[in-house]
Design an enzyme around this catalytic site. Sequence first.
Site, short mmCIF file in Angstrom:
data_model
loop_
_atom_site.label_atom_id
_atom_site.label_comp_id
_atom_site.label_asym_id
_atom_site.label_seq_id
_atom_site.Cartn_x
_atom_site.Cartn_y
_atom_site.Cartn_z
N SER A 39 0.60 -1.27 0.27
CA SER A 39 -0.42 0.04 0.04
C SER A 39 1.11 1.09 0.24
O SER A 39 -0.10 2.81 -0.81
CB SER A 39 -1.30 0.03 1.65
OG SER A 39 -2.17 -0.61 1.07
N TYR A 88 -10.78 2.89 5.33
CA TYR A 88 -9.98 2.13 4.50
C TYR A 88 -10.31 1.18 3.49
O TYR A 88 -10.80 0.34 4.02
CB TYR A 88 -8.79 2.09 5.34
CG TYR A 88 -6.99 1.98 4.66
CD1 TYR A 88 -6.80 2.19 4.66
CD2 TYR A 88 -6.79 0.64 4.59
CE1 TYR A 88 -5.19 2.79 4.01
CE2 TYR A 88 -5.56 -0.01 3.90
CZ TYR A 88 -4.92 1.29 3.42
OH TYR A 88 -3.81 0.83 2.84
N SER A 89 -10.22 1.99 2.62
CA SER A 89 -10.76 0.71 1.30
C SER A 89 -9.83 0.68 0.01
O SER A 89 -9.41 1.86 -0.18
CB SER A 89 -11.95 0.89 0.96
OG SER A 89 -12.64 0.25 -0.37
N ASN A 90 -9.13 0.04 -0.01
CA ASN A 90 -8.46 -0.56 -1.33
C ASN A 90 -8.64 -0.05 -2.82
O ASN A 90 -8.44 0.30 -4.00
CB ASN A 90 -7.64 -2.21 -1.64
CG ASN A 90 -7.08 -2.13 -0.76
OD1 ASN A 90 -5.42 -1.32 -0.31
ND2 ASN A 90 -7.30 -2.69 0.06
N GLY A 115 2.53 -1.00 4.31
CA GLY A 115 2.63 -1.46 2.05
C GLY A 115 2.19 -3.27 2.82
O GLY A 115 3.56 -3.35 3.91
#
Length: 435
Positions: free
Chosen positions: A159, A258-260, A391
């Site tokens: 990330s 939080y969202s990818n 990440g």
Amino acid sequence: MPNPRTLLAIPLAVALIGLTSASAPPAGKPATDATLPLLVTRGKAPAAALLAREAPWSTTEPGAPAAQPDRQAAQRPLWHFAHVNQPTVDDTTPPADINPTPDTDPESDIATHTNVVSKTATGSPSDARNTDSDSDADTETDNGAATRIRRTDHFRAGSITKTFIATVVLQLAAEHRLSLSDPVERHLPGLIRAKDSENDKSTKGLDGRTLTLRALLTHTSGLADYTSATKGLVPLTPSEAVRTALTLPTTAPGRWSYSNTNYVVLGMVIKQVTGRSYAAETARRIITPLRLSGTSFPGTRSTLPSPHGRAYTHQGRDVTALNPGVAGAAGELISTLTDLDRYYAALLAGRLLPAPQLRQMLNTRAAEGHYGMGLYPQKLPCGTTVWGHNGRIPGSYVRTAATRDGDRVLTFRVNTDEIADPALERTLLTAEFCS
């Protein structure tokens, strides 16, 4: 592709603040040298490494910002590299077998469980590379190459990709090629539309005609994280990732979650606005100007560039070969310790963004203090606040943190995707920035 909220909430254990005399670094050694072995003993990682950089940017260094009279004179940066791994293992031993629980307290038994190699150099990144010579390998006669980490290794950065994507979007905003207030619909018509059926609650309240780019950047869109369905193991195209997210329950728009998926959509926006993929645009705007020679977007290539070590899941499975399509614009990046230090130093020093856009990036109000735009703050026990990102992707966990001016940066990594004691991350940052 982790949620940093849990990391921010973990208190610093008292036992980890003061290391015992047995684990204290020799005089003159950075405090991190005593803390790094804990990632292997207590954190159960096969190997760990860090690279710290300290000094304002020289005007001759790639990515150097314009001279600022109110800052101290440029000087040669100080680089410190350290790595540690479990000894007495061979190349075929899985991590699950090389992380026994010590019979004694790990803090007092570090010297018998790990072997720390620590080197410091002053000058350019090439000088830092020279600290990781073949002589390091000669000092590790008991260590297996499968778990060793060298300073020049390439690894998956997860990330941390989000900081790069956010930087490109903010650059486009500074060029007036888009506005953060733009609805997604303006750039990607029909991609996100609310369901009409009262019986289908999955995307109720979400509509690309009202959902803004700012909400994507700050994780306040309400879009579900598609990786909660794929577990980060299934390669998907960007459109497939969004469609998967739209089948999942949403969160409340305007609230931080939080969202990818948010950054997958931003990657699609970059392509729509520029005519080039997010990978090509990031290379053109960031990777090439900063000479980040070890940084790349692999697309669907499953191999890592050389040199590289091995990567393992926390269950011990070798996942060195991995299709990065499991993460895309939310976590595809491959990089090196040197490149990440260089990038975050340049970003926070104002090299990559005009001052108004950098202020927007660091503004955490929309995300309730948790997150800016591709960056998040962490306040340490000494009162210092550092900025950066973490990440996580199968086989790799990475964390970069820097002071607000970018003068001091630390990146550490382990070659597995989970640290058994998450509080160790805060401990290591405290050792670096509070000493």
